[in-house]
Design a protein around this motif. Structure first.
Motif, PDB file in Angstrom:
ATOM      1  N   ALA A 102       0.862  -1.175   0.084  1.00 34.71           N
ATOM      2  CA  ALA A 102      -0.050   0.020   0.002  1.00 34.71           C
ATOM      3  C   ALA A 102       0.966   1.334   0.178  1.00 34.71           C
ATOM      4  O   ALA A 102       0.458   2.239   0.587  1.00 34.71           O
ATOM      5  CB  ALA A 102      -1.028  -0.047   1.168  1.00 34.71           C
ATOM      6  N   MET A 142      -5.591  -3.669  -4.203  1.00 34.20           N
ATOM      7  CA  MET A 142      -6.099  -2.821  -3.015  1.00 34.20           C
ATOM      8  C   MET A 142      -7.084  -1.728  -3.741  1.00 34.20           C
ATOM      9  O   MET A 142      -6.693  -1.198  -4.663  1.00 34.20           O
ATOM     10  CB  MET A 142      -4.669  -2.335  -2.234  1.00 34.20           C
ATOM     11  N   GLN A 185      -7.192   1.785   0.501  1.00 41.25           N
ATOM     12  CA  GLN A 185      -5.872   2.732   0.647  1.00 41.25           C
ATOM     13  C   GLN A 185      -6.156   3.727   1.574  1.00 41.25           C
ATOM     14  O   GLN A 185      -5.162   3.983   2.297  1.00 41.25           O
ATOM     15  CB  GLN A 185      -5.547   3.120  -0.705  1.00 41.25           C
TER      16      GLN A 185
END
Length: 279
Positions: free
Chosen positions: A25, A257, A262
């Motif tokens: 991330a 993701m 996020q």
């Protein structure tokens, strides 16, 4: 104990392997990031924007502390000791006490909805059943009960012949549940336990505390390789996770993701950074 199907009624699982990634991330792939990722995924699962998740993660030379550990009377000395021994110490946001992570330890997060319906014990039992299924072809001797003298002791320590190789913690975010287990697959379990034993001696220094910290005995800890008498690797254990999940569910999917994940990750990561600022 309930079986897996009595607790986990979902047929589709999202599989994520972060064990070999350099970044997650957008952040360095450290234990700080892992706990923030699990929070973000728990929110998605809670809001039903993601199916339940099984996520794998591995971190080098890290001691993950529990919140009570951060209150040790000489925690600064303890952290300096870990640093001197080339280990990073971080405080997690889930339950439990200090555990040792390195490349021989596989972590599994089982992230499911139902915090308003499933008991803490149901979720622990689901993870126990999953691990027993992972190794059913090589042993039927995996038991769940507290191993006195282990680090991070609890009712759901996993052991064979009285020697612990795994511990489980749990965190609930909204209606999402993250059940996290470390599996000592290979490497020197006694050295890991000795490091945590010495950390407690230095960070406590015989001071009286309201919280009872474990007196760690390295002799009650062992790796699965040692306990099973085979040369088991983390990579082989990861494949067992996949095989077991395929056997217990109808569909495994991978999803990148999501944008909302996020955003949740960024917020939770900053909370993890703040939690660790004073150490």
């Amino acid at each position: 104990m309930k079986n897996w199907k009595e607790i986990i009624r979902h047929n589709t699982f999202r599989y994520i392997d972060h064990s070999t990634e350099n970044t997650v991330a957008g952040k360095p792939n450290t234990a700080l990031a892992s706990f923030a990722v699990d929070d973000a995924l728990a929110i998605s699962v809670s809001e039903e924007t993601s199916p339940p998740v099984v996520r794998l993660w591995v971190h080098a030379d890290t001691i993950v502390l529990g919140i009570p550990d951060s209150r040790l009377p000489h925690i600064t000395d303890g952290m300096a000791f870990l640093d001197k021994n080339h280990h990073r110490g971080i405080v997690r946001n889930s339950g439990g006490l200090a555990v040792a992570l390195d490349e021989g330890v596989l972590n599994i997060s089982l992230i499911i909805p139902g915090a308003d319906k499933l008991s803490i014990y149901d979720c622990y039992e689901a993870m126990v059943r999953f691990v027993q299924a992972m190794f059913a072809d090589v042993t039927d001797a995996i038991e769940a009960y507290e191993i006195v003298g282990s680090y991070c002791p609890g009712d759901y320590d996993l052991s064979i012949d009285g020697k612990k190789f795994a511990g489980i913690s749990q965190r609930r975010v909204k209606k999402g549940i993250s059940v996290q287990i470390y599996l000592d697959i290979e490497g020197n379990s006694q050295a890991r336990a000795s490091l945590i034993r010495d950390f407690y001696h230095i960070a406590k220094q015989n001071k009286e505390t309201t919280f009872t910290y474990p007196e760690v005995n390295p002799d009650v800890m062992a790796s699965l390789s040692e306990l099973l008498g085979v040369s088991l690797t983390v990579e082989e254990a990861k494949q067992r996770v996949v095989n077991t999940l395929e056997g217990l569910t109808e569909e495994m999917i991978t999803i990148p993701m999501q944008e909302t994940e996020q955003k949740h990750f960024d917020k939770r990561y900053q909370q993890m950074i703040k939690r660790n600022e004073h150490l």
